[in-house]
Design a protein around this motif. Structure first.
Motif, PDB file in Angstrom:
ATOM      1  N   MET A 159     -23.239  52.947 -33.306  1.00 44.07           N
ATOM      2  CA  MET A 159     -22.888  51.621 -32.764  1.00 44.07           C
ATOM      3  C   MET A 159     -21.424  51.615 -32.347  1.00 44.07           C
ATOM      4  SD  MET A 159     -23.377  47.903 -34.558  1.00 44.07           S
ATOM      5  CE  MET A 159     -22.912  46.408 -33.702  1.00 44.07           C
ATOM      6  N   ILE A 160     -21.104  51.061 -31.169  1.00 43.13           N
ATOM      7  CA  ILE A 160     -19.743  51.007 -30.680  1.00 43.13           C
ATOM      8  C   ILE A 160     -18.984  49.892 -31.395  1.00 43.13           C
ATOM      9  CG2 ILE A 160     -18.282  50.642 -28.652  1.00 43.13           C
ATOM     10  CD1 ILE A 160     -20.519  51.682 -26.929  1.00 43.13           C
ATOM     11  N   PRO A 161     -17.850  50.233 -32.047  1.00 42.48           N
ATOM     12  CA  PRO A 161     -17.096  49.188 -32.749  1.00 42.48           C
ATOM     13  C   PRO A 161     -16.403  48.242 -31.770  1.00 42.48           C
ATOM     14  CG  PRO A 161     -15.944  51.290 -32.869  1.00 42.48           C
ATOM     15  CD  PRO A 161     -17.264  51.565 -32.230  1.00 42.48           C
ATOM     16  N   ASP A 162     -16.375  46.959 -32.130  1.00 46.52           N
ATOM     17  CA  ASP A 162     -15.750  45.927 -31.310  1.00 46.52           C
ATOM     18  C   ASP A 162     -14.449  45.446 -31.950  1.00 46.52           C
ATOM     19  OD1 ASP A 162     -17.933  46.163 -29.692  1.00 46.52           O
ATOM     20  OD2 ASP A 162     -18.812  44.224 -30.211  1.00 46.52           O
ATOM     21  N   PHE A 163     -13.476  45.119 -31.080  1.00 46.26           N
ATOM     22  CA  PHE A 163     -12.189  44.593 -31.528  1.00 46.26           C
ATOM     23  C   PHE A 163     -11.826  43.382 -30.677  1.00 46.26           C
ATOM     24  CE2 PHE A 163     -12.231  49.011 -32.773  1.00 46.26           C
ATOM     25  CZ  PHE A 163     -11.625  49.012 -34.024  1.00 46.26           C
ATOM     26  N   ASP A 164     -10.953  42.543 -31.233  1.00 43.21           N
ATOM     27  CA  ASP A 164     -10.412  41.455 -30.415  1.00 43.21           C
ATOM     28  C   ASP A 164      -9.520  42.033 -29.316  1.00 43.21           C
ATOM     29  OD1 ASP A 164     -11.568  39.321 -31.926  1.00 43.21           O
ATOM     30  OD2 ASP A 164      -9.993  39.574 -33.429  1.00 43.21           O
ATOM     31  N   VAL A 165      -8.680  43.006 -29.699  1.00 45.44           N
ATOM     32  CA  VAL A 165      -7.744  43.605 -28.757  1.00 45.44           C
ATOM     33  C   VAL A 165      -7.644  45.107 -29.026  1.00 45.44           C
ATOM     34  CG1 VAL A 165      -5.431  43.496 -27.738  1.00 45.44           C
ATOM     35  CG2 VAL A 165      -6.375  41.464 -28.866  1.00 45.44           C
ATOM     36  N   ILE A 166      -7.637  45.883 -27.954  1.00 46.09           N
ATOM     37  CA  ILE A 166      -7.335  47.312 -28.038  1.00 46.09           C
ATOM     38  C   ILE A 166      -6.020  47.541 -27.300  1.00 46.09           C
ATOM     39  CG2 ILE A 166      -8.075  49.647 -27.437  1.00 46.09           C
ATOM     40  CD1 ILE A 166     -10.971  48.605 -27.492  1.00 46.09           C
ATOM     41  N   VAL A 167      -5.050  48.135 -27.970  1.00 51.11           N
ATOM     42  CA  VAL A 167      -3.763  48.449 -27.369  1.00 51.11           C
ATOM     43  C   VAL A 167      -3.704  49.949 -27.127  1.00 51.11           C
ATOM     44  CG1 VAL A 167      -1.251  48.362 -27.615  1.00 51.11           C
ATOM     45  CG2 VAL A 167      -2.659  46.508 -28.544  1.00 51.11           C
ATOM     46  N   VAL A 168      -3.425  50.335 -25.900  1.00 50.88           N
ATOM     47  CA  VAL A 168      -3.351  51.752 -25.529  1.00 50.88           C
ATOM     48  C   VAL A 168      -1.882  52.139 -25.418  1.00 50.88           C
ATOM     49  CG1 VAL A 168      -4.043  53.523 -23.880  1.00 50.88           C
ATOM     50  CG2 VAL A 168      -5.527  51.532 -24.281  1.00 50.88           C
ATOM     51  N   GLY A 169      -1.442  53.010 -26.317  1.00 47.57           N
ATOM     52  CA  GLY A 169      -0.052  53.447 -26.336  1.00 47.57           C
ATOM     53  C   GLY A 169       0.680  52.910 -27.548  1.00 47.57           C
ATOM     54  N   ALA A 170       1.119  53.814 -28.450  1.00 41.99           N
ATOM     55  CA  ALA A 170       1.781  53.400 -29.689  1.00 41.99           C
ATOM     56  C   ALA A 170       3.275  53.693 -29.658  1.00 41.99           C
ATOM     57  CB  ALA A 170       1.125  54.078 -30.897  1.00 41.99           C
ATOM     58  N   GLY A 171       3.866  53.616 -28.451  1.00 40.11           N
ATOM     59  CA  GLY A 171       5.317  53.594 -28.366  1.00 40.11           C
ATOM     60  C   GLY A 171       5.829  52.242 -28.827  1.00 40.11           C
ATOM     61  N   ILE A 172       7.094  51.978 -28.599  1.00 42.04           N
ATOM     62  CA  ILE A 172       7.695  50.774 -29.174  1.00 42.04           C
ATOM     63  C   ILE A 172       7.062  49.504 -28.615  1.00 42.04           C
ATOM     64  CG2 ILE A 172       9.615  50.571 -27.535  1.00 42.04           C
ATOM     65  CD1 ILE A 172       9.709  50.006 -31.383  1.00 42.04           C
ATOM     66  N   GLU A 173       6.728  49.471 -27.311  1.00 45.44           N
ATOM     67  CA  GLU A 173       6.161  48.247 -26.738  1.00 45.44           C
ATOM     68  C   GLU A 173       4.736  48.020 -27.225  1.00 45.44           C
ATOM     69  OE1 GLU A 173       8.391  46.566 -25.456  1.00 45.44           O
ATOM     70  OE2 GLU A 173       9.836  48.054 -24.759  1.00 45.44           O
ATOM     71  N   GLY A 174       3.899  49.057 -27.140  1.00 44.51           N
ATOM     72  CA  GLY A 174       2.540  48.905 -27.614  1.00 44.51           C
ATOM     73  C   GLY A 174       2.476  48.585 -29.092  1.00 44.51           C
ATOM     74  N   SER A 175       3.359  49.207 -29.866  1.00 38.23           N
ATOM     75  CA  SER A 175       3.364  48.972 -31.316  1.00 38.23           C
ATOM     76  C   SER A 175       3.812  47.559 -31.648  1.00 38.23           C
ATOM     77  CB  SER A 175       4.273  50.000 -32.002  1.00 38.23           C
ATOM     78  OG  SER A 175       3.785  51.311 -31.783  1.00 38.23           O
ATOM     79  N   ALA A 176       4.816  47.052 -30.919  1.00 37.67           N
ATOM     80  CA  ALA A 176       5.259  45.674 -31.142  1.00 37.67           C
ATOM     81  C   ALA A 176       4.153  44.690 -30.776  1.00 37.67           C
ATOM     82  CB  ALA A 176       6.517  45.397 -30.326  1.00 37.67           C
ATOM     83  N   CYS A 177       3.437  44.979 -29.689  1.00 38.10           N
ATOM     84  CA  CYS A 177       2.326  44.114 -29.300  1.00 38.10           C
ATOM     85  C   CYS A 177       1.219  44.139 -30.353  1.00 38.10           C
ATOM     86  CB  CYS A 177       1.770  44.542 -27.946  1.00 38.10           C
ATOM     87  SG  CYS A 177       2.892  44.299 -26.547  1.00 38.10           S
ATOM     88  N   ALA A 178       0.839  45.350 -30.787  1.00 42.06           N
ATOM     89  CA  ALA A 178      -0.234  45.478 -31.767  1.00 42.06           C
ATOM     90  C   ALA A 178       0.119  44.773 -33.077  1.00 42.06           C
ATOM     91  CB  ALA A 178      -0.525  46.961 -32.011  1.00 42.06           C
ATOM     92  N   TYR A 179       1.341  44.977 -33.538  1.00 44.97           N
ATOM     93  CA  TYR A 179       1.820  44.335 -34.774  1.00 44.97           C
ATOM     94  C   TYR A 179       1.754  42.814 -34.666  1.00 44.97           C
ATOM     95  CZ  TYR A 179       5.802  42.220 -37.337  1.00 44.97           C
ATOM     96  OH  TYR A 179       6.628  41.392 -38.055  1.00 44.97           O
ATOM     97  N   THR A 180       2.265  42.268 -33.565  1.00 46.60           N
ATOM     98  CA  THR A 180       2.308  40.812 -33.415  1.00 46.60           C
ATOM     99  C   THR A 180       0.911  40.231 -33.297  1.00 46.60           C
ATOM    100  OG1 THR A 180       4.408  41.106 -32.237  1.00 46.60           O
ATOM    101  CG2 THR A 180       3.410  38.928 -32.152  1.00 46.60           C
TER     102      THR A 180
END
Length: 385
Positions: free
Chosen positions: A1-22
């Motif tokens: 089964m394909i897992p579902d998420f509210d949001v998928i962030v592609v890229g764990a540099g500083i911008e993607g990580s700040a977005c994912a954290y928030t």
């Protein structure tokens, strides 16, 4: 089964990580994907230090920094890790020139403290600097150095504590748009998200082509050079600030520097940008002219340093023609958000970028004027999909 998420962030540099954290902090179920094993030094967010400041010629960045500073403080308190070293920033440029006038205007408009220094006052306060009489400065006392590696790790730590899922060493192969769910296919599986945030740094130009977007994004190799003090301790944070020299206003002459801190006895001084580069062949870039330019610069303006490179560390900046990032929804797929092209000054803004992207994802009122970051300001538009 394909897992579902509210949001998928592609890229764990500083911008993607700040977005994912928030996003995770705001109750979203978030997957953060990174192509390289963490930590890595191939992109734009590694290294030990970045300058942070209120002083900008564009007051909309100063506005964002009013949020970034307390948000950095919150992250430091959450993790118990010191992320910021306050030592001030000396903005250097021609006396009565447009650069210094714009900086003082932006600072004054937002009620931020600053000091205007004449050439003589700069020399008296900082005898280790040697600039021509035509130069003056704006001193930003609240500026300083962010501990970059620690900041990125702090975002990852708290992201996971807020329930986020982080997969590193997992490159994304394709994003398939759709409503209500977008499908993200990686080298290891398939995932679906109600929203996807693309924060792929230097790889964004190539990556976005697969989403039908052609944006004017250009990666540059920026090499941070470290120079040995002739007398150790003379350029320590207690008596030497961060430095930004606007030069002639062109990026080829803009220089930044940080005090001797991350490597005791060595001062970080570098050109803002360097040669154009393919992010997959970064180490092939010819930066001899950059090294030669900085050697002359240090020899002429920083007599307390040995004018030969002691340490060199490569990084990649991804620029747009107006040096503003793209933070916007995909023009044809509103559930895909783009956050790319931060042009070498995005690190300090990352918490505010995370706030802005979270507001976009959650359809909340926007805190900032996002027109400066819109896709529509460029003539290139999606060609397919």
């Amino acid at each position: 089964m394909i897992p579902d998420f509210d949001v998928i962030v592609v890229g764990a540099g500083i911008e993607g990580s700040a977005c994912a954290y928030t996003l995770a902090k705001n109750g979203q179920k978030v997957l953060l994907l990174e192509q390289f094993p963490l930590p890595h030094s191939r992109g734009s967010s590694h290294g030990q230090s970045r300058i942070t400041r209120y002083a900008y010629t564009q007051d909309y960045y100063t506005h964002m920094m009013l949020d970034s500073y307390p948000l950095w403080d919150t992250l430091a308190q959450e993790t118990g890790v010191q992320l910021f070293k306050q030592c001030g920033l000396l903005n250097l440029g021609y006396e009565n020139g447009e650069f210094l006038d714009s900086v003082s205007f932006a600072m004054g408009r937002h009620g931020m403290p600053f000091q205007s220094l004449s050439s003589e006052e700069v020399k008296r306060r900082y005898p280790m600097l040697n600039y021509p009489p035509s130069y003056a400065a704006i001193f930003d006392p609240n500026a300083g150095s962010l501990r970059a590696d620690k900041a990125l790790a702090a975002f990852h730590t708290m992201f996971k504590k807020y329930g986020g899922v982080l997969h590193d060493g997992e490159p994304v192969k394709v994003i398939t748009p759709g409503q209500p769910l977008v499908t993200v296919t990686t080298t290891k599986g398939h995932y679906r998200g109600k929203k996807v945030v693309v924060a792929t740094g230097p790889w964004s130009g190539k990556f976005l082509e697969h989403l039908g977007m052609t944006l004017p994004l250009q990666p540059f190799c920026s090499t941070a050079f470290y120079w040995r003090e002739r007398k150790e301790g003379t350029h320590a944070p207690d008596n030497f600030p961060c430095v930004y020299d606007n030069g002639e206003g062109d990026w080829r002459s803009q220089v930044y520097g940080l005090p001797s801190d991350e490597y005791p006895g060595f001062v970080k001084m570098a050109l803002h940008l360097g040669p154009k580069v393919d992010p997959d062949a970064r180490d092939d870039a010819d930066n001899k002219w950059v090294r030669d330019t900085m050697t002359r610069y240090v020899r002429d303006h920083l007599p307390g340093l040995e004018p030969s490179v002691a340490i060199a560390e490569a990084c990649i900046f991804t620029t747009t023609p107006d040096y503003n990032p793209v933070i916007d929804c995909h023009p044809k797929h509103s559930n895909i958000i783009i956050a790319v092209g931060f042009s070498g000054h995005g690190f300090k803004l990352a918490p505010a970028v995370g706030k802005a992207v979270t507001e976009m994802v959650l359809n909340k009122p926007l805190s900032y004027n996002m027109a400066h970051f819109a896709v529509s300001r460029f003539t290139h538009t999606p060609s397919h999909l």
